[in-house]
Design an enzyme around this catalytic site. Structure first.
Site, PDB file in Angstrom:
ATOM      1  CG  MET A  98      -1.943  -1.092   1.260  1.00 36.27           C
ATOM      2  SD  MET A  98      -2.883  -1.091   2.800  1.00 36.27           S
ATOM      3  CE  MET A  98      -1.691  -1.844   3.907  1.00 36.27           C
ATOM      4  N   GLY A 186       2.610   4.452   4.209  1.00 38.74           N
ATOM      5  CA  GLY A 186       3.007   3.308   3.399  1.00 38.74           C
ATOM      6  C   GLY A 186       3.180   2.039   4.208  1.00 38.74           C
ATOM      7  CB  SER A 187       1.652  -0.190   5.622  1.00 32.26           C
ATOM      8  OG  SER A 187       0.438   0.343   5.126  1.00 32.26           O
ATOM      9  NE  ARG A 188       5.087  -7.626   2.382  1.00 29.22           N
ATOM     10  CZ  ARG A 188       6.254  -8.162   2.083  1.00 29.22           C
ATOM     11  NH1 ARG A 188       7.282  -7.398   1.770  1.00 29.22           N
ATOM     12  NH2 ARG A 188       6.416  -9.470   2.086  1.00 29.22           N
TER      13      ARG A 188
END
EC number: 4.1.1.65
Length: 217
Positions: A98, A186-188
């Site tokens: 993301m 921002g991430s996952r």
């Protein structure tokens, strides 16, 4: 389109900073160019916060046997790997990155009972780093569906994401597509699926949380 509850504090701080900056510029009668720079930066900051914490209203269609995408973003990993926290065996990993411009609401990929939950403090490596799945700050959630099949999914913090929020705990009953958490910036999200799971997406695909079907169990 709604503004997500996790953004209330950030929005309040942003508005306060904007008001103070503009008040100082007016009080000291800053040159016109300086005032316009402050106005433009203020508008940019406000719009950035609003778009980041947007939460589109979605009509979720629950489909037993399918794996619903847990987050907006891009598929960056599809591979067989060893899952060493809960299953301790080989699983099929699907990872979604993301970016800061994506919606950061996280949704349950299947319906069922939360059979495992754990929060892990950790590092803040960039979300696409291979070790981010095991070294970064993260949560691990396992949901068991009505057929006894378990799916593990992780929220993983990135270099900018410094706060993971979750809304589930062990023994909760969750519905496919309902919110289970939120990650700021921002991430996952990683999914760990049984070997043999039919995967209906490819690396590089842009996916939509609560809409895209990742695959079928």
């Amino acid at each position: 389109m709604k503004f997500h509850k996790e953004g209330y504090t950030s929005l309040a701080i942003t508005v306060l900073v904007i008001l103070i900056a503009n008040a100082i510029a007016d009080y000291y009668d800053a040159p016109g160019v300086i005032k316009w720079i402050i106005y433009i930066l203020s508008a940019f900051l406000f719009i950035t916060i609003v778009q980041f914490f947007r939460s589109p209203t979605k009509q979720i269609v629950v489909q037993e046997g399918t794996i619903l995408c847990p987050a907006d973003g891009k598929v960056v990993v599809i591979e067989e790997t060893e899952e060493n926290e809960y299953f301790h065996d080989r699983r099929l990993q699907v990872s979604i990155f993301m970016s800061p411009i994506n919606v950061h609401v996280n949704r349950n990929p299947i319906s069922g009972i939360v059979s495992y939950f754990k929060y892990h403090p950790g590092k803040f490596l960039v979300a696409w780093h291979p070790k981010s799945s095991t070294d970064n700050e993260r949560t691990t959630v396992v949901v068991k569906n009505a057929n006894g099949v378990e799916v593990l999914f992780r929220q993983i913090a990135g270099a900018l994401a410094r706060r993971i929020v979750w809304y589930v705990k062990e023994n909760d009953h969750v519905t496919q597509g309902s919110e289970f958490g939120f990650i700021k910036f921002g991430s996952r999200v990683d999914l760990f699926l049984p070997l043999g799971t039919q995967i209906d997406v490819n690396i590089g695909d842009k996916v939509v949380g609560g809409k895209t079907i990742i695959g079928k169990l």
